[in-house]
Design a protein around this motif. Structure first.
Motif, PDB file in Angstrom:
ATOM      1  N   UNK A 107       0.815  -1.226   0.000  1.00  0.00           N
ATOM      2  CA  UNK A 107       0.000   0.000   0.000  1.00  0.00           C
ATOM      3  C   UNK A 107       0.845   1.272   0.000  1.00  0.00           C
ATOM      4  N   UNK A 108       2.157   1.128   0.043  1.00  0.00           N
ATOM      5  CA  UNK A 108       3.031   2.301   0.158  1.00  0.00           C
ATOM      6  C   UNK A 108       2.917   3.225  -1.058  1.00  0.00           C
ATOM      7  N   UNK A 109       2.687   2.655  -2.238  1.00  0.00           N
ATOM      8  CA  UNK A 109       2.609   3.468  -3.458  1.00  0.00           C
ATOM      9  C   UNK A 109       1.332   4.314  -3.463  1.00  0.00           C
ATOM     10  N   UNK A 110       0.219   3.673  -3.120  1.00  0.00           N
ATOM     11  CA  UNK A 110      -1.063   4.404  -3.062  1.00  0.00           C
ATOM     12  C   UNK A 110      -0.989   5.502  -2.005  1.00  0.00           C
ATOM     13  N   UNK A 111      -0.437   5.202  -0.845  1.00  0.00           N
ATOM     14  CA  UNK A 111      -0.342   6.198   0.232  1.00  0.00           C
ATOM     15  C   UNK A 111       0.549   7.371  -0.193  1.00  0.00           C
ATOM     16  N   UNK A 112       1.641   7.075  -0.898  1.00  0.00           N
ATOM     17  CA  UNK A 112       2.539   8.141  -1.376  1.00  0.00           C
ATOM     18  C   UNK A 112       1.844   9.037  -2.391  1.00  0.00           C
ATOM     19  N   UNK A 113       1.120   8.429  -3.322  1.00  0.00           N
ATOM     20  CA  UNK A 113       0.404   9.215  -4.330  1.00  0.00           C
ATOM     21  C   UNK A 113      -0.727  10.026  -3.690  1.00  0.00           C
ATOM     22  N   UNK A 114      -1.415   9.434  -2.718  1.00  0.00           N
ATOM     23  CA  UNK A 114      -2.493  10.159  -2.040  1.00  0.00           C
ATOM     24  C   UNK A 114      -1.963  11.387  -1.299  1.00  0.00           C
ATOM     25  N   UNK A 115      -0.710  11.326  -0.856  1.00  0.00           N
ATOM     26  CA  UNK A 115      -0.111  12.464  -0.148  1.00  0.00           C
ATOM     27  C   UNK A 115       0.007  13.687  -1.054  1.00  0.00           C
ATOM     28  N   UNK A 116      -0.014  13.488  -2.368  1.00  0.00           N
ATOM     29  CA  UNK A 116       0.071  14.613  -3.305  1.00  0.00           C
ATOM     30  C   UNK A 116      -1.198  15.462  -3.291  1.00  0.00           C
ATOM     31  N   UNK A 117      -2.278  14.915  -2.774  1.00  0.00           N
ATOM     32  CA  UNK A 117      -3.578  15.588  -2.813  1.00  0.00           C
ATOM     33  C   UNK A 117      -3.780  16.662  -1.773  1.00  0.00           C
ATOM     34  N   UNK A 118      -2.866  16.781  -0.812  1.00  0.00           N
ATOM     35  CA  UNK A 118      -3.069  17.754   0.262  1.00  0.00           C
ATOM     36  C   UNK A 118      -1.741  18.294   0.740  1.00  0.00           C
ATOM     37  N   UNK A 119      -1.695  19.609   0.883  1.00  0.00           N
ATOM     38  CA  UNK A 119      -0.482  20.246   1.388  1.00  0.00           C
ATOM     39  C   UNK A 119      -0.822  21.033   2.642  1.00  0.00           C
ATOM     40  N   UNK A 120       0.051  20.922   3.641  1.00  0.00           N
ATOM     41  CA  UNK A 120      -0.150  21.680   4.879  1.00  0.00           C
ATOM     42  C   UNK A 120       0.543  23.038   4.821  1.00  0.00           C
ATOM     43  N   UNK A 121       1.267  23.273   3.747  1.00  0.00           N
ATOM     44  CA  UNK A 121       2.017  24.520   3.588  1.00  0.00           C
ATOM     45  C   UNK A 121       1.276  25.423   2.598  1.00  0.00           C
ATOM     46  N   UNK A 122       0.980  26.639   2.990  1.00  0.00           N
ATOM     47  CA  UNK A 122       0.216  27.547   2.119  1.00  0.00           C
ATOM     48  C   UNK A 122       1.004  27.949   0.863  1.00  0.00           C
ATOM     49  N   UNK A 123       2.333  27.808   0.887  1.00  0.00           N
ATOM     50  CA  UNK A 123       3.142  28.149  -0.281  1.00  0.00           C
ATOM     51  C   UNK A 123       3.277  26.979  -1.247  1.00  0.00           C
ATOM     52  N   UNK A 124       2.901  25.791  -0.821  1.00  0.00           N
ATOM     53  CA  UNK A 124       2.975  24.597  -1.667  1.00  0.00           C
ATOM     54  C   UNK A 124       1.545  24.182  -2.025  1.00  0.00           C
ATOM     55  N   UNK A 125       1.206  24.314  -3.303  1.00  0.00           N
ATOM     56  CA  UNK A 125      -0.161  24.073  -3.771  1.00  0.00           C
ATOM     57  C   UNK A 125      -0.252  22.671  -4.382  1.00  0.00           C
ATOM     58  N   UNK A 126      -1.265  21.924  -3.969  1.00  0.00           N
ATOM     59  CA  UNK A 126      -1.460  20.583  -4.518  1.00  0.00           C
ATOM     60  C   UNK A 126      -1.991  20.671  -5.949  1.00  0.00           C
ATOM     61  N   UNK A 127      -1.391  19.889  -6.825  1.00  0.00           N
ATOM     62  CA  UNK A 127      -1.867  19.776  -8.209  1.00  0.00           C
ATOM     63  C   UNK A 127      -2.879  18.633  -8.331  1.00  0.00           C
TER      64      UNK A 127
END
Length: 194
Positions: A93-113
């Motif tokens: 499940x590590x690949x799915x979890x890594x890709x899912x992490x792209x969906x949300x950013x906790x940093x206001x300067x880093x915008x999720x695509x």
């Protein structure tokens, strides 16, 4: 009739009336043929409850790992790399979890695509080193050419941070497409850079 026999008959009459009323109550009938609301003790109605999280002691513990996740700057000019901690149940499940992490950013300067899209299927074939990813886009996922380029870069960098991934197959709604958003050609598969 003697006074004693009248008393005796009166007592019998009162007893008969009492028995009749009691019997009617047990049958569920009231005067006029109406039935009472409840003649049987009410059974508790089971209440549907949302599943409670199982205690971690009896459940399979989640594994955690730090991975790199990629976001855009606010102008969609460059990728921003961040280290994030992901949680997953099984090693696969590590690949799915890594890709899912792209969906949300906790940093206001880093915008999720990836915030308006979903990875519907992520499968890794260990023997071939191939990662197959199926995407479902929402209406806001349509980016311009620079955004699509960053989107693809983020996808590739996320997948190829794992040395065992040799090739990345990207599908959209279960189908192989020439381009994800109509600006850039999508290689099939995307091979690991040397």
């Amino acid at each position: 009739m003697t006074k004693t026999s009248r008393l005796f008959q009166g007592a019998l009459l009162v007893s008969a009336i009492t028995l009749t009323v009691t019997a009617c109550g047990q049958k569920g009938l009231l005067v006029g043929g109406a039935t009472p609301q409840s003649t049987v003790p009410a059974q508790p109605t089971p209440i549907a409850q949302s599943p409670q999280p199982t205690p971690t002691s009896s459940a399979e513990p989640l594994m955690q790992k730090k991975v790199k996740a990629y976001y855009s700057d606010q102008d969609e000019m460059k990728l921003i790399e961040q280290e994030v901690t992901i949680s997953f149940k099984q090693e696969s499940d590590i690949y799915q979890a890594s890709l899912n992490a792209l969906g949300k950013s906790d940093d206001s300067k880093a915008v999720s695509l990836f915030d308006d899209m979903k990875f519907t299927n992520v499968v890794f074939d260990k023997t071939k080193g191939e990662l197959k990813v199926d995407l479902k886009f929402g209406p806001k996922t349509q980016l311009g050419a620079p955004g699509e380029d960053l989107f693809l870069q983020a996808l590739k960098k996320t997948a190829f941070q794992f040395p065992e991934v040799k090739a990345l197959f990207v599908l959209k709604d279960g189908k192989q497409v020439e381009s994800l958003m109509g600006h850039l050609e999508l290689p099939y598969p995307i091979k690991r850079p040397n």
